[in-house]
Every structure is written in structure tokens, then in C-alpha cells.
Design a protein around this motif. Structure first.
Motif: not given
Length: 107
Positions: A41, A45, A51, A67-68, A71, A75
């Protein structure tokens, strides 16, 4: 649109990615979908706009969302019965709901 489908080992995500890719292609959408794992991941990403997270990874959603977001990726936690979406249209509708794009498919 680049769609990353994440699961534990990559097997079930491969099927979901293939199905959503075919559903998008049949509607003339220039989407790509690829499978990843929880371990891949951090690298995957960087290449994703959306995601899709397998239901068995619900415990990791907070981390994945954080984390997504860093960027700019959205999600979606997939429902437990997503693997019964054999033509990928339901999964594509979830992508549309996350991105605000209507693909003409009820979510």
C-alpha cells in the motif's frame, strides 16, 4: 481515474480490480484498476486516485485513510458481499459515489 483495490494477499483484489476495470471499459470510461496488498500500500498509493479496501481490512481503515489523504486519494471500504459483484458494476458505482461521478449505475 486510477483505482487501487487492496486486500490482504492480493488474490481477491485481483478479481475485483479486473471486474471494475471491465465495467468501466464497457461504459467508455478511461479508468485503470489494479490490485495491491496491505504491505504494498505505501508504494501503490502514489499511483491511485481511489482506494477500494477489502472488507477484511476494516481494522486498518484509519491508517489507510490517513495515508491516502496525504496523497489526495479517496478511500472506500468495500462491503462484505462485494465478491458477488460478478460484473463489477456495483463496485464501479461505489467508485462513482466516492468521486461524485455518476456512472448511471445505482449504488
Amino acid at each position: 481515474m486510477r483505482i487501487l483495490v487492496v486486500c490482504g494477499a492480493g488474490a481477491s483484489s485481483t478479481f475485483v480490480a479486473q471486474r471494475v476495470r471491465h465495467a468501466a471499459q464497457s461504459r467508455g470510461l478511461a479508468y485503470t484498476a489494479f490490485a495491491g496488498t496491505e504491505q504494498s500500500l505505501p508504494i501503490d498509493l502514489d499511483a491511485a486516485d481511489v482506494v477500494l479496501v477489502g472488507p477484511h481490512l476494516a481494522h486498518a481503515m484509519e491508517r489507510i485513510e490517513r495515508d491516502a489523504a496525504a496523497r489526495g486519494a479517496r478511500v472506500v471500504l468495500l462491503p462484505a458481499d462485494i465478491f458477488s459483484d460478478l460484473d463489477g458494476t456495483r463496485t464501479l458505482a461505489l467508485v462513482g459515489g466516492a468521486t461524485g461521478q455518476d456512472h448511471g449505475i445505482p449504488a
